[in-house]
Scaffold this motif. Structure first.
Motif, PDB file in Angstrom:
ATOM      1  N   PRO A 167      31.984  31.407  28.744  1.00  0.00           N
ATOM      2  CA  PRO A 167      30.612  31.873  28.560  1.00  0.00           C
ATOM      3  C   PRO A 167      30.459  33.210  29.280  1.00  0.00           C
ATOM      4  O   PRO A 167      31.087  33.434  30.327  1.00  0.00           O
ATOM      5  N   PRO A 168      29.672  34.138  28.744  1.00  0.00           N
ATOM      6  CA  PRO A 168      29.466  35.412  29.439  1.00  0.00           C
ATOM      7  C   PRO A 168      28.910  35.172  30.841  1.00  0.00           C
ATOM      8  O   PRO A 168      28.009  34.356  31.033  1.00  0.00           O
ATOM      9  N   LEU A 169      29.480  35.867  31.813  1.00  0.00           N
ATOM     10  CA  LEU A 169      29.067  35.724  33.202  1.00  0.00           C
ATOM     11  C   LEU A 169      28.313  36.979  33.626  1.00  0.00           C
ATOM     12  O   LEU A 169      28.847  38.096  33.523  1.00  0.00           O
ATOM     13  N   CYS A 170      27.099  36.801  34.092  1.00  0.00           N
ATOM     14  CA  CYS A 170      26.293  37.926  34.581  1.00  0.00           C
ATOM     15  C   CYS A 170      26.754  38.244  36.000  1.00  0.00           C
ATOM     16  O   CYS A 170      26.656  37.392  36.899  1.00  0.00           O
ATOM     17  N   ALA A 171      27.247  39.438  36.203  1.00  0.00           N
ATOM     18  CA  ALA A 171      27.913  39.757  37.459  1.00  0.00           C
ATOM     19  C   ALA A 171      27.422  41.076  38.033  1.00  0.00           C
ATOM     20  O   ALA A 171      26.942  41.963  37.314  1.00  0.00           O
ATOM     21  N   VAL A 172      27.574  41.188  39.330  1.00  0.00           N
ATOM     22  CA  VAL A 172      27.409  42.452  40.034  1.00  0.00           C
ATOM     23  C   VAL A 172      28.729  42.724  40.760  1.00  0.00           C
ATOM     24  O   VAL A 172      29.202  41.881  41.534  1.00  0.00           O
ATOM     25  N   LEU A 173      29.336  43.867  40.466  1.00  0.00           N
ATOM     26  CA  LEU A 173      30.556  44.292  41.147  1.00  0.00           C
ATOM     27  C   LEU A 173      30.168  45.269  42.253  1.00  0.00           C
ATOM     28  O   LEU A 173      29.385  46.199  42.013  1.00  0.00           O
ATOM     29  N   VAL A 174      30.733  45.083  43.428  1.00  0.00           N
ATOM     30  CA  VAL A 174      30.392  45.921  44.574  1.00  0.00           C
ATOM     31  C   VAL A 174      31.665  46.341  45.294  1.00  0.00           C
ATOM     32  O   VAL A 174      32.492  45.487  45.652  1.00  0.00           O
ATOM     33  N   ASN A 175      31.820  47.640  45.500  1.00  0.00           N
ATOM     34  CA  ASN A 175      32.931  48.165  46.283  1.00  0.00           C
ATOM     35  C   ASN A 175      32.359  49.057  47.378  1.00  0.00           C
ATOM     36  O   ASN A 175      31.598  49.976  47.091  1.00  0.00           O
ATOM     37  N   PRO A 176      32.719  48.801  48.634  1.00  0.00           N
ATOM     38  CA  PRO A 176      32.137  49.574  49.734  1.00  0.00           C
ATOM     39  C   PRO A 176      32.767  50.942  49.933  1.00  0.00           C
ATOM     40  O   PRO A 176      32.602  51.547  51.003  1.00  0.00           O
ATOM     41  N   ARG A 177      33.481  51.408  48.924  1.00  0.00           N
ATOM     42  CA  ARG A 177      34.145  52.715  48.969  1.00  0.00           C
ATOM     43  C   ARG A 177      35.251  52.738  50.018  1.00  0.00           C
ATOM     44  O   ARG A 177      35.468  53.748  50.702  1.00  0.00           O
ATOM     45  N   VAL A 178      35.936  51.616  50.134  1.00  0.00           N
ATOM     46  CA  VAL A 178      37.092  51.517  51.018  1.00  0.00           C
ATOM     47  C   VAL A 178      38.291  51.153  50.164  1.00  0.00           C
ATOM     48  O   VAL A 178      38.271  50.120  49.482  1.00  0.00           O
ATOM     49  N   ALA A 179      39.313  51.980  50.165  1.00  0.00           N
ATOM     50  CA  ALA A 179      40.528  51.687  49.398  1.00  0.00           C
ATOM     51  C   ALA A 179      41.394  50.707  50.191  1.00  0.00           C
ATOM     52  O   ALA A 179      41.624  50.896  51.386  1.00  0.00           O
ATOM     53  N   VAL A 180      41.851  49.659  49.517  1.00  0.00           N
ATOM     54  CA  VAL A 180      42.718  48.664  50.146  1.00  0.00           C
ATOM     55  C   VAL A 180      43.983  48.561  49.296  1.00  0.00           C
ATOM     56  O   VAL A 180      43.994  47.860  48.279  1.00  0.00           O
ATOM     57  N   PRO A 181      45.059  49.237  49.672  1.00  0.00           N
ATOM     58  CA  PRO A 181      46.287  49.190  48.866  1.00  0.00           C
ATOM     59  C   PRO A 181      46.832  47.771  48.766  1.00  0.00           C
ATOM     60  O   PRO A 181      46.952  47.050  49.775  1.00  0.00           O
ATOM     61  N   LEU A 251      27.749  32.547  43.258  1.00  0.00           N
ATOM     62  CA  LEU A 251      29.091  32.649  43.828  1.00  0.00           C
ATOM     63  C   LEU A 251      29.379  34.106  44.140  1.00  0.00           C
ATOM     64  O   LEU A 251      29.091  34.991  43.327  1.00  0.00           O
ATOM     65  N   ALA A 252      29.942  34.374  45.307  1.00  0.00           N
ATOM     66  CA  ALA A 252      30.435  35.706  45.659  1.00  0.00           C
ATOM     67  C   ALA A 252      31.864  35.561  46.134  1.00  0.00           C
ATOM     68  O   ALA A 252      32.173  34.693  46.955  1.00  0.00           O
ATOM     69  N   ARG A 253      32.745  36.402  45.592  1.00  0.00           N
ATOM     70  CA  ARG A 253      34.169  36.289  45.907  1.00  0.00           C
ATOM     71  C   ARG A 253      34.818  37.655  45.727  1.00  0.00           C
ATOM     72  O   ARG A 253      34.369  38.470  44.915  1.00  0.00           O
ATOM     73  N   MET A 254      35.861  37.896  46.473  1.00  0.00           N
ATOM     74  CA  MET A 254      36.609  39.137  46.309  1.00  0.00           C
ATOM     75  C   MET A 254      37.464  39.058  45.045  1.00  0.00           C
ATOM     76  O   MET A 254      37.971  37.998  44.688  1.00  0.00           O
ATOM     77  N   SER A 255      37.652  40.191  44.388  1.00  0.00           N
ATOM     78  CA  SER A 255      38.530  40.273  43.218  1.00  0.00           C
ATOM     79  C   SER A 255      39.874  40.863  43.620  1.00  0.00           C
ATOM     80  O   SER A 255      39.938  41.835  44.378  1.00  0.00           O
ATOM     81  N   GLY A 256      40.938  40.289  43.106  1.00  0.00           N
ATOM     82  CA  GLY A 256      42.272  40.836  43.339  1.00  0.00           C
ATOM     83  C   GLY A 256      42.576  40.971  44.820  1.00  0.00           C
ATOM     84  O   GLY A 256      42.310  40.079  45.618  1.00  0.00           O
ATOM     85  N   SER A 257      43.099  42.144  45.194  1.00  0.00           N
ATOM     86  CA  SER A 257      43.421  42.419  46.588  1.00  0.00           C
ATOM     87  C   SER A 257      42.307  43.177  47.290  1.00  0.00           C
ATOM     88  O   SER A 257      42.490  43.635  48.423  1.00  0.00           O
ATOM     89  N   GLY A 258      41.151  43.319  46.632  1.00  0.00           N
ATOM     90  CA  GLY A 258      39.998  43.966  47.250  1.00  0.00           C
ATOM     91  C   GLY A 258      40.071  45.491  47.187  1.00  0.00           C
ATOM     92  O   GLY A 258      41.024  46.066  46.702  1.00  0.00           O
ATOM     93  N   ALA A 259      39.029  46.132  47.630  1.00  0.00           N
ATOM     94  CA  ALA A 259      37.906  45.586  48.376  1.00  0.00           C
ATOM     95  C   ALA A 259      36.690  45.240  47.503  1.00  0.00           C
ATOM     96  O   ALA A 259      35.634  44.917  48.018  1.00  0.00           O
ATOM     97  N   THR A 260      36.846  45.283  46.169  1.00  0.00           N
ATOM     98  CA  THR A 260      35.710  44.965  45.311  1.00  0.00           C
ATOM     99  C   THR A 260      35.395  43.478  45.365  1.00  0.00           C
ATOM    100  O   THR A 260      36.289  42.634  45.321  1.00  0.00           O
ATOM    101  N   VAL A 261      34.101  43.180  45.454  1.00  0.00           N
ATOM    102  CA  VAL A 261      33.598  41.815  45.470  1.00  0.00           C
ATOM    103  C   VAL A 261      32.699  41.634  44.255  1.00  0.00           C
ATOM    104  O   VAL A 261      32.000  42.572  43.850  1.00  0.00           O
TER     105      VAL A 261
END
Length: 293
Positions: A167-181, A251-261
């Protein structure tokens, strides 16, 4: 680039709704099990056929993209050239909107878009072994981005399951402008070659998930890279807390290796209101309300 002559492809953000790390292989690669969805927002890649292979980049986050010579778009194109010999190429132009080193597969999605455009230009089928091999050679997340629809990915990214109906998920993506390799996060996870990570196995996935079943699955899963990423970039905890405090965030969770949540909401209006509230409070963060599918 004349728009009427160019081939165009979207390169949407890839969001790891779940990410279980099962262990680390003897060859050093980590074994993952992840449910992946894609956003309605992303980069745009254009290909003007003819001439030598080249790339230009613009857009709001172009300055973060680094040296063009090492861009994944060119790496993917060269990987396909190596496998097909005579291959029609041309001038790529990337409009970059996604943050870089952000855990949402921006570079991988760009690379997959490049492969799709070259396949279209050269009459290569989407399931052609050379196309799949070029994707795998370009990066762990590139294969799942070749056809950007919800799927399960496993192994070191090379195993991609069938398309899933979410089902389509209504989401907000947030990145604090910090690169995390990503390599730094896996290093902080601390697994040696041949070691496994404790934790429950990823639950099975049905071909189609009703909303209630999807919520139950998400609540019983996790992102095993969240803890090591938090040690490298403590601001991720602030992002998670800010999302969880918003009305309607389920629900709030980090995506991948971050830093986007990502934060998930029941309705578009709740997600839009949350996005607006966060922008007012944190004007320096990258924030995007979108649908995940």
């Amino acid at each position: 680039m004349p728009r009427s002559e160019a081939l165009v492809a979207r390169a949407p953000a890839k969001v790891n709704l779940t990410l279980h790390v099962l262990g680390r292989r003897e060859d050093g690669f980590h074994v993952l099990d992840s449910l992946v969805a894609f956003s309605g927002f992303g980069d745009t890649l254009r290909l003007l056929p003819g001439g030598a292979l080249s790339l230009s980049v613009d857009g709001p986050t172009a300055g973060e993209a680094g040296d063009i010579a090492g861009n994944l778009v060119l790496r993917a194109a060269r990987a396909l050239q190596q496998r097909r010999g005579a291959l029609r190429v041309g001038a790529f132009h990337l409009t970059k909107r996604l943050p870089v080193a952000a855990g949402i597969g921006g570079g991988s999605s760009d690379a997959a878009a490049a492969l799709r455009l070259l396949a279209r230009l050269n009459g290569i089928a989407p399931d052609d072994p050379d196309l799949i091999a070029a994707a795998r050679a370009s990066g762990s997340d590139v294969p799942v981005c070749l056809d950007p629809r919800a799927r399960r990915m496993s192994g070191a990214g090379e195993t991609v399951g069938p398309v899933l109906e979410l089902p389509p998920l209504c989401a907000v993506l947030v990145n604090p402008r910090v690169a995390v390799p990503t390599p730094d996060v896996f290093r902080a996870l601390g697994l040696g070659a041949g070691e496994s990570l404790a934790g429950n196995a990823h639950p099975p996935l049905a071909a189609a998930l009703a909303p209630a079943a999807l919520w139950t699955l998400l609540e019983s899963t996790r992102n095993d890279l969240e803890a090591p990423a938090l040690r490298l970039a403590p601001v991720i905890a602030e992002v998670l807390a800010a999302l969880r405090a918003l009305p309607g965030c389920r629900l709030a969770r980090m995506s991948g290796s971050g830093a986007t949540v990502f934060g998930l909401f029941d309705t578009r209006s709740l997600a839009a209101a949350a996005s607006g509230a966060l922008r007012r409070r944190f004007p320096g963060w990258w924030i995007c309300a979108t649908l995940l599918r």
